[in-house]
Write a protein that holds these residues in place. Structure first.
Motif: not given
Ligand code: SF4
Ligand code: SF4
Length: 55
Positions: A9-14, A45-47
């Motif tokens: 739930y790091c928020g990168e994707c959002a 982009v998800c790490p």
């Molecule tokens: S980038 Fe990946 S780890 Fe981060 S909130 Fe999105 S799905 Fe989850």
């Protein structure tokens, strides 16, 4: 979009969704699938590779 249990739930994707379709909560991700154009940017982009396309 499938979210694996190891999502942090790091928020990168959002942050990268060009249509702002992803909402990050403390312990969940909410996708507004209706407007999704399947660009896969969020997946890439998800790490930790926590997103995948399959149902
Ligand atoms: S980038 Fe990946 S780890 Fe981060 S909130 Fe999105 S799905 Fe989850
Ligand atoms: S595939 Fe593209 S449009 Fe769909 S949720 Fe991910 S970043 Fe947004």
């Amino acid at each position: 979009m499938m979210v694996k249990e190891w999502c942090m739930y790091c928020g990168e994707c959002a942050g990268v969704c060009p249509r702002s379709l992803i909402e990050v909560r403390e312990t969940s991700l909410i996708f507004n699938e209706e407007g999704c154009k399947d660009c896969q940017i969020c997946v890439q982009v998800c790490p930790v590779q926590a997103l995948s396309k399959e149902e």
